[in-house]
Write a protein that holds these residues in place. Structure first.
Motif, PDB file in Angstrom:
ATOM      1  N   LYS A 177       0.839  -1.190   0.000  1.00 62.50           N
ATOM      2  CA  LYS A 177       0.000   0.000   0.000  1.00 62.50           C
ATOM      3  C   LYS A 177       0.881   1.249   0.000  1.00 62.50           C
ATOM      4  O   LYS A 177       1.997   1.234   0.522  1.00 62.50           O
ATOM      5  CB  LYS A 177      -0.889   0.044   1.258  1.00 62.50           C
ATOM      6  CG  LYS A 177      -1.943  -1.047   1.331  1.00 62.50           C
ATOM      7  CD  LYS A 177      -2.780  -0.877   2.598  1.00 62.50           C
ATOM      8  CE  LYS A 177      -3.828  -1.982   2.728  1.00 62.50           C
ATOM      9  NZ  LYS A 177      -4.629  -1.815   3.968  1.00 62.50           N
ATOM     10  N   LEU A 178       0.365   2.315  -0.579  1.00 60.95           N
ATOM     11  CA  LEU A 178       0.991   3.633  -0.524  1.00 60.95           C
ATOM     12  C   LEU A 178       0.032   4.593   0.155  1.00 60.95           C
ATOM     13  O   LEU A 178      -1.086   4.805  -0.341  1.00 60.95           O
ATOM     14  CB  LEU A 178       1.318   4.144  -1.928  1.00 60.95           C
ATOM     15  CG  LEU A 178       2.617   3.673  -2.571  1.00 60.95           C
ATOM     16  CD1 LEU A 178       2.722   4.224  -3.992  1.00 60.95           C
ATOM     17  CD2 LEU A 178       3.825   4.102  -1.747  1.00 60.95           C
ATOM     18  N   ASN A 179       0.432   5.127   1.269  1.00 59.91           N
ATOM     19  CA  ASN A 179      -0.439   6.034   2.041  1.00 59.91           C
ATOM     20  C   ASN A 179      -1.822   5.435   2.248  1.00 59.91           C
ATOM     21  O   ASN A 179      -2.850   6.117   2.144  1.00 59.91           O
ATOM     22  CB  ASN A 179      -0.538   7.398   1.353  1.00 59.91           C
ATOM     23  CG  ASN A 179       0.772   8.164   1.416  1.00 59.91           C
ATOM     24  OD1 ASN A 179       1.693   7.814   2.156  1.00 59.91           O
ATOM     25  ND2 ASN A 179       0.870   9.214   0.623  1.00 59.91           N
ATOM     26  N   GLY A 180      -1.858   4.109   2.514  1.00 58.86           N
ATOM     27  CA  GLY A 180      -3.101   3.417   2.796  1.00 58.86           C
ATOM     28  C   GLY A 180      -3.864   2.933   1.580  1.00 58.86           C
ATOM     29  O   GLY A 180      -4.879   2.249   1.719  1.00 58.86           O
ATOM     30  N   SER A 204      -4.645   0.786 -12.141  1.00 58.68           N
ATOM     31  CA  SER A 204      -4.952   1.574 -10.943  1.00 58.68           C
ATOM     32  C   SER A 204      -3.695   2.260 -10.402  1.00 58.68           C
ATOM     33  O   SER A 204      -3.758   3.407  -9.943  1.00 58.68           O
ATOM     34  CB  SER A 204      -5.582   0.690  -9.866  1.00 58.68           C
ATOM     35  OG  SER A 204      -4.678  -0.307  -9.407  1.00 58.68           O
ATOM     36  N   LEU A 205      -2.563   1.573 -10.472  1.00 57.80           N
ATOM     37  CA  LEU A 205      -1.318   2.188 -10.019  1.00 57.80           C
ATOM     38  C   LEU A 205      -0.897   3.300 -10.968  1.00 57.80           C
ATOM     39  O   LEU A 205      -0.478   4.379 -10.526  1.00 57.80           O
ATOM     40  CB  LEU A 205      -0.211   1.134  -9.902  1.00 57.80           C
ATOM     41  CG  LEU A 205       1.159   1.640  -9.423  1.00 57.80           C
ATOM     42  CD1 LEU A 205       1.039   2.382  -8.100  1.00 57.80           C
ATOM     43  CD2 LEU A 205       2.137   0.484  -9.289  1.00 57.80           C
ATOM     44  N   GLU A 206      -1.006   3.072 -12.275  1.00 52.85           N
ATOM     45  CA  GLU A 206      -0.642   4.104 -13.248  1.00 52.85           C
ATOM     46  C   GLU A 206      -1.513   5.346 -13.084  1.00 52.85           C
ATOM     47  O   GLU A 206      -1.029   6.477 -13.193  1.00 52.85           O
ATOM     48  CB  GLU A 206      -0.776   3.560 -14.666  1.00 52.85           C
ATOM     49  CG  GLU A 206       0.351   2.631 -15.073  1.00 52.85           C
ATOM     50  CD  GLU A 206       0.229   2.213 -16.528  1.00 52.85           C
ATOM     51  OE1 GLU A 206      -0.916   1.949 -16.967  1.00 52.85           O
ATOM     52  OE2 GLU A 206       1.257   2.139 -17.202  1.00 52.85           O
ATOM     53  N   GLU A 207      -2.801   5.146 -12.818  1.00 50.93           N
ATOM     54  CA  GLU A 207      -3.696   6.278 -12.613  1.00 50.93           C
ATOM     55  C   GLU A 207      -3.255   7.102 -11.407  1.00 50.93           C
ATOM     56  O   GLU A 207      -3.253   8.346 -11.439  1.00 50.93           O
ATOM     57  CB  GLU A 207      -5.123   5.766 -12.415  1.00 50.93           C
ATOM     58  CG  GLU A 207      -6.158   6.881 -12.262  1.00 50.93           C
ATOM     59  CD  GLU A 207      -7.569   6.330 -12.090  1.00 50.93           C
ATOM     60  OE1 GLU A 207      -8.464   7.127 -11.744  1.00 50.93           O
ATOM     61  OE2 GLU A 207      -7.776   5.109 -12.285  1.00 50.93           O
ATOM     62  N   PHE A 208      -2.868   6.406 -10.339  1.00 49.05           N
ATOM     63  CA  PHE A 208      -2.382   7.096  -9.144  1.00 49.05           C
ATOM     64  C   PHE A 208      -1.101   7.867  -9.459  1.00 49.05           C
ATOM     65  O   PHE A 208      -0.954   9.033  -9.068  1.00 49.05           O
ATOM     66  CB  PHE A 208      -2.138   6.073  -8.033  1.00 49.05           C
ATOM     67  CG  PHE A 208      -1.495   6.647  -6.801  1.00 49.05           C
ATOM     68  CD1 PHE A 208      -2.222   7.416  -5.910  1.00 49.05           C
ATOM     69  CD2 PHE A 208      -0.143   6.427  -6.541  1.00 49.05           C
ATOM     70  CE1 PHE A 208      -1.626   7.956  -4.777  1.00 49.05           C
ATOM     71  CE2 PHE A 208       0.458   6.957  -5.411  1.00 49.05           C
ATOM     72  CZ  PHE A 208      -0.286   7.730  -4.525  1.00 49.05           C
ATOM     73  N   LEU A 209      -0.164   7.233 -10.171  1.00 50.41           N
ATOM     74  CA  LEU A 209       1.101   7.885 -10.502  1.00 50.41           C
ATOM     75  C   LEU A 209       0.879   9.112 -11.379  1.00 50.41           C
ATOM     76  O   LEU A 209       1.509  10.156 -11.180  1.00 50.41           O
ATOM     77  CB  LEU A 209       2.044   6.902 -11.188  1.00 50.41           C
ATOM     78  CG  LEU A 209       2.484   5.691 -10.372  1.00 50.41           C
ATOM     79  CD1 LEU A 209       3.453   4.824 -11.172  1.00 50.41           C
ATOM     80  CD2 LEU A 209       3.110   6.113  -9.046  1.00 50.41           C
ATOM     81  N   ASN A 210      -0.012   9.003 -12.338  1.00 47.61           N
ATOM     82  CA  ASN A 210      -0.294  10.138 -13.220  1.00 47.61           C
ATOM     83  C   ASN A 210      -0.896  11.306 -12.448  1.00 47.61           C
ATOM     84  O   ASN A 210      -0.599  12.474 -12.732  1.00 47.61           O
ATOM     85  CB  ASN A 210      -1.237   9.712 -14.346  1.00 47.61           C
ATOM     86  CG  ASN A 210      -0.560   8.820 -15.362  1.00 47.61           C
ATOM     87  OD1 ASN A 210       0.655   8.871 -15.540  1.00 47.61           O
ATOM     88  ND2 ASN A 210      -1.341   7.985 -16.039  1.00 47.61           N
ATOM     89  N   SER A 211      -1.723  10.984 -11.453  1.00 45.97           N
ATOM     90  CA  SER A 211      -2.350  12.061 -10.684  1.00 45.97           C
ATOM     91  C   SER A 211      -1.324  12.821  -9.856  1.00 45.97           C
ATOM     92  O   SER A 211      -1.392  14.051  -9.770  1.00 45.97           O
ATOM     93  CB  SER A 211      -3.460  11.499  -9.786  1.00 45.97           C
ATOM     94  OG  SER A 211      -2.926  10.703  -8.734  1.00 45.97           O
ATOM     95  N   ILE A 212      -0.374  12.095  -9.250  1.00 45.09           N
ATOM     96  CA  ILE A 212       0.614  12.820  -8.431  1.00 45.09           C
ATOM     97  C   ILE A 212       1.688  13.474  -9.303  1.00 45.09           C
ATOM     98  O   ILE A 212       2.286  14.474  -8.897  1.00 45.09           O
ATOM     99  CB  ILE A 212       1.247  11.919  -7.340  1.00 45.09           C
ATOM    100  CG1 ILE A 212       1.998  10.725  -7.938  1.00 45.09           C
ATOM    101  CG2 ILE A 212       0.189  11.448  -6.364  1.00 45.09           C
ATOM    102  CD1 ILE A 212       2.708   9.893  -6.883  1.00 45.09           C
ATOM    103  N   LYS A 213       1.936  12.939 -10.493  1.00 44.57           N
ATOM    104  CA  LYS A 213       2.828  13.642 -11.418  1.00 44.57           C
ATOM    105  C   LYS A 213       2.255  14.990 -11.796  1.00 44.57           C
ATOM    106  O   LYS A 213       2.962  15.990 -11.924  1.00 44.57           O
ATOM    107  CB  LYS A 213       3.048  12.809 -12.683  1.00 44.57           C
ATOM    108  CG  LYS A 213       4.006  11.642 -12.539  1.00 44.57           C
ATOM    109  CD  LYS A 213       4.106  10.873 -13.843  1.00 44.57           C
ATOM    110  CE  LYS A 213       5.016   9.669 -13.711  1.00 44.57           C
ATOM    111  NZ  LYS A 213       5.064   8.861 -14.965  1.00 44.57           N
ATOM    112  N   ALA A 214       0.935  15.043 -11.949  1.00 43.51           N
ATOM    113  CA  ALA A 214       0.276  16.270 -12.389  1.00 43.51           C
ATOM    114  C   ALA A 214       0.027  17.255 -11.249  1.00 43.51           C
ATOM    115  O   ALA A 214       0.137  18.469 -11.441  1.00 43.51           O
ATOM    116  CB  ALA A 214      -1.048  15.926 -13.064  1.00 43.51           C
TER     117      ALA A 214
END
Length: 362
Positions: free
Chosen positions: A14-17, A25-35
């Protein structure tokens, strides 16, 4: 990245829960924090993208303690083995709650992420500030800090079960403070080339010791200079010869004395700055470091350098009476700031050069 690569992390990771059941789902999370993320979050996204790529290596840099940071290509398969070794040594398996508050530009931060991926940890990722541990109410099973962060974290150590401290020699006064804490604290020994630590020593409790003990599958010898040689076939293609002077206890343990390339030769007598610093830290607090300057007859003279947060000259003069006569600094210098790396280590070569430019002979 391909669809099968979502299997490259443990199901409990898990990352931050947040859990991730697919690559999408992981790529979507990574793209959101990149942006939208802060710098440390963008750094995390960049590293995870590199980790999940088809490339067998990731890029890292050495700490720059003894010179310009060097670019390294690190084997992902060996990083996974290193993560497993840490889990075995400290008994940290799936579900471990861990805090990442180290920069991802260096190996220590990268390996915290890899341990979470491989071992199934719940990793809380925050900005790598000096007081990161104090800023959240969460409790953690496992936390890694550099000495500078530890100095600002004592009031929050009751939130931590196991603490590792690396990235530099731990000052004596900080180690003394740990004796009053219930946290299980360890100093670690390692470097980029060994994929962080290959040995650790207990800093407090009944196991407290000056002796570093090897991680699983790691052994040690020393060369004819008295420097440590690391044998870690799972992590290294060949034995790694260091410039670290040690007192070898046996093939699985040693006492660290200091770096041979920092030895001061004063009148034919050799002194390790780090050994002298450890002696003086029994009597001095604040920021100071032992270095050297040219001397017309001794060749080199021992110098104590301190900054605005360092001990007073009076305290220094009192403390050095506890040293042997030939160990005592002949010069005390005050600097605006002592040069350090991003991981909090003294830049000893840069400091020596600075002193030599100011003090040709004294």
């Amino acid at each position: 990245m391909n669809q099968e690569q979502h299997q490259s992390w443990h199901p409990s990771f898990k990352l931050n829960g947040l859990s991730f059941d697919s690559l999408e789902s992981l790529e979507e999370f990574l793209n959101s924090i990149k942006a939208q993320g802060d710098q440390h979050e963008r750094d995390l996204a960049g590293f995870l993208s590199q980790w999940l790529s088809p490339e067998p290596h990731v890029v890292s840099f050495t700490s720059g303690t003894t010179g310009t940071p060097k670019k390294c290509f690190l084997s992902k398969s060996k990083m996974r083995l290193s993560a497993q070794t840490t889990g075995d040594f400290f008994g940290m398996g799936p579900g471990t709650s861990a805090l990442l508050c180290l920069p991802l530009s260096f190996i220590a931060g990268k390996m915290m992420v890899v341990r979470a991926l491989v071992l199934g940890w719940d990793l809380h990722v925050v900005a790598p500030t000096k007081d990161a541990l104090t800023q959240y109410d969460s409790n953690y099973d496992f936390v890694a800090l550099v000495p500078h962060q530890l100095a600002f974290s004592y009031r929050a150590l009751d939130k931590v079960n196991t603490l590792i401290v690396g990235g530099g020699v731990l000052p004596e006064h900080l180690e003394k403070k740990l004796q009053q804490s219930s946290v299980k604290a360890y100093a670690t020994y390692g470097m980029t080339e060994t994929l962080t630590h290959v040995a650790a020593r207990a800093l407090n409790g009944t196991q407290q010791s000056e002796v570093y003990k090897a991680m699983p599958e790691v052994t040690f010898t020393s060369d004819d200079r008295g420097c440590l040689v690391i044998h870690a076939p799972n992590l290294l293609d060949d034995a790694l010869v260091t410039n670290d002077l040690v007192q070898l206890v046996d093939s699985h343990s040693f006492k660290y004395l200091g770096r041979i390339d920092e030895v001061i030769n004063s009148g034919g007598v050799k002194h390790s700055p780090e050994v002298l610093e450890r002696k003086l830290r029994q009597y001095l607090s604040g920021n100071f470091v032992i270095s050297s300057a040219p001397h017309p007859t001794l060749g080199e003279q021992i110098v104590l350098v301190k900054d605005h947060s360092g001990p007073s000259n009076e305290s220094v003069n009192q403390a050095i009476t506890h040293l042997m006569p030939l160990e005592r600094p002949k010069l005390i210098l005050n600097l605006e700031a002592i040069p350090i790396t991003d991981t909090g280590k003294f830049k000893r070569k840069e400091l020596r050069d600075l002193i030599r430019n100011q003090h040709k002979y004294s």
